[in-house]
Design an enzyme around this catalytic site. Structure first.
Site, PDB file in Angstrom:
ATOM      1  N   THR A 208      40.584  85.833  40.871  1.00 21.36           N
ATOM      2  CA  THR A 208      40.164  85.786  39.463  1.00 21.36           C
ATOM      3  C   THR A 208      39.340  87.008  39.080  1.00 21.36           C
ATOM      4  OG1 THR A 208      38.196  84.451  39.959  1.00 21.36           O
ATOM      5  CG2 THR A 208      40.227  83.274  39.427  1.00 21.36           C
ATOM      6  N   LEU A 256      37.868  85.602  34.195  1.00 21.65           N
ATOM      7  CA  LEU A 256      38.255  84.398  33.450  1.00 21.65           C
ATOM      8  C   LEU A 256      38.981  83.514  34.460  1.00 21.65           C
ATOM      9  CD1 LEU A 256      38.383  82.905  30.737  1.00 21.65           C
ATOM     10  CD2 LEU A 256      40.544  84.092  30.286  1.00 21.65           C
ATOM     11  N   HIS A 257      38.222  82.652  35.120  1.00 21.83           N
ATOM     12  CA  HIS A 257      38.686  82.035  36.357  1.00 21.83           C
ATOM     13  C   HIS A 257      39.765  80.972  36.171  1.00 21.83           C
ATOM     14  CE1 HIS A 257      35.318  84.178  38.054  1.00 21.83           C
ATOM     15  NE2 HIS A 257      34.482  83.531  37.254  1.00 21.83           N
ATOM     16  N   ASP A 258      39.441  79.913  35.438  1.00 24.84           N
ATOM     17  CA  ASP A 258      40.297  78.724  35.430  1.00 24.84           C
ATOM     18  C   ASP A 258      41.706  78.937  34.878  1.00 24.84           C
ATOM     19  OD1 ASP A 258      38.169  77.404  36.560  1.00 24.84           O
ATOM     20  OD2 ASP A 258      37.457  76.560  34.673  1.00 24.84           O
ATOM     21  N   LEU A 260      43.766  81.154  35.296  1.00 20.91           N
ATOM     22  CA  LEU A 260      44.698  81.758  36.252  1.00 20.91           C
ATOM     23  C   LEU A 260      45.495  80.686  36.989  1.00 20.91           C
ATOM     24  CD1 LEU A 260      45.755  84.420  37.312  1.00 20.91           C
ATOM     25  CD2 LEU A 260      43.892  84.457  38.996  1.00 20.91           C
TER      26      LEU A 260
END
Length: 329
Positions: A208, A256-258, A260
């Site tokens: 991420t 922007l982690h989630d 992905l």
């Protein structure tokens, strides 16, 4: 037309969870059976309300929301496990104002729809026992709900097509010196999920942060001008600004982690380095508590279908987000 993938989303809706949820709904590629909410970014009271607000923004009040666990399976039963001098706060008062990655409530109208009365764990257990078709799980919060359901009945893993998880870090960490926040908040649940026998793809901080977004990228997300794109871009910008103020970012970018996880389901080539390896979680209660451990030694052959993403294609990620969020109202 190919069939829509049956999907259950498990999340702790704050900022990036909201963007992931919007991306999943607007892609029109999934038959979203439900959203289950968990603790993590915020208590379940807030993550549930925020989830309902996002679904109403998208006109998808038909997707049921099941509130779940408000704390980890066992972690808080051990004195001292959450008291770690190296834990980094995700909020801080600066000049008399609270700065946080995730505000308690998303800046959307209060939800009119109500959550389901059935608990998330009961819903997961019932649905995965009774389904005639395998279901994909996308998890971007602490995996307490899923871990608890698997603990109650491990056989439900045979009805899971795959689990895509945002969590952990191989060479990176954020919550503590060794652990990422989702895995840190419930290490036992993470271990149960990784060892359940269903295919698991872990999207850790390594991937991420490899596709971290800048202000220019955020402007591209907003460029379509749809309500969804504008709202999502605002959330991403807020997270970037908070990261800078809280000391998580000093290069003008923020992971922007989630989303992905959802983009990987939409287009697997968004991950450019996916490794099949044995995984474990540190449960020792010390400074490495919740650390993701991946055995990538040459010659080691994993016995479980666990895969870890190490790198991503930022341009493809940004394109997927931009085009999907442009479908909103």
């Amino acid at each position: 037309m190919s069939r829509k993938q049956k999907l259950i989303i498990d999340c702790d809706t704050g900022s990036d969870d909201a963007v992931a949820l919007m991306t999943a709904v607007l892609s029109d590629r999934f038959d979203i059976l439900a959203v289950t909410t968990t603790h993590g970014n915020l208590p379940v009271k807030y993550t549930t309300e925020n989830t309902l607000r996002v679904l109403e923004l998208l006109g998808r009040q038909d997707i049921p929301v099941y509130p779940g666990c408000n704390e980890g399976m066992v972690k808080l039963l051990t004195p001292g496990r959450m008291v770690n001098p190296k834990i980094k706060a995700i909020s801080k008062v600066i000049d008399g104002k609270e700065v946080a990655f995730h505000d308690r409530y998303l800046d959307l109208p209060e939800a009119v729809t109500k959550p389901q009365a059935e608990h998330a764990c009961s819903f997961l257990l019932r649905t995965l026992r009774e389904t005639k078709e395998k279901i994909i799980l996308a998890a971007f919060g602490p995996m307490t709900n899923i871990g608890m359901a698997l603990r109650m009945d491990p056989s439900i893993a045979q009805n899971i097509e795959g689990i895509v998880v945002m969590g952990g870090g191989v060479h990176e960490a954020n919550k503590s010196m060794a652990a990422e926040s989702n895995f840190f908040n419930d290490p036992e649940a993470a271990k149960i999920v990784l060892e359940c026998g269903a295919p698991v793809v872990v999207i850790p901080l390594d991937a991420t942060n490899d596709v971290a977004l800048s202000r220019e990228d955020i402007a591209k997300i907003a460029s379509s001008g749809t309500t969804a794109a504008t709202f999502a871009a605002g959330l991403v910008l807020h997270a970037l600004e908070a990261a800078e103020l809280l000391g998580f970012s000093d290069n003008g970018k923020n992971g922007l982690h989630d989303p992905l996880t959802i983009c990987f389901l939409l287009e697997p080539t968004v991950i450019t380095d996916l490794r099949h390896c044995a995984c474990d979680i540190d449960l020792g209660g010390g400074r490495a508590d919740g650390q993701l451990l991946c055995d990538m030694r040459p010659g080691e052959k994993p016995t479980l279908p666990t895969y870890v993403a190490m790198r991503g294609d930022k341009d493809k990620y940004l394109s997927l987000l931009t085009h999907t969020l442009a479908k909103g109202r």
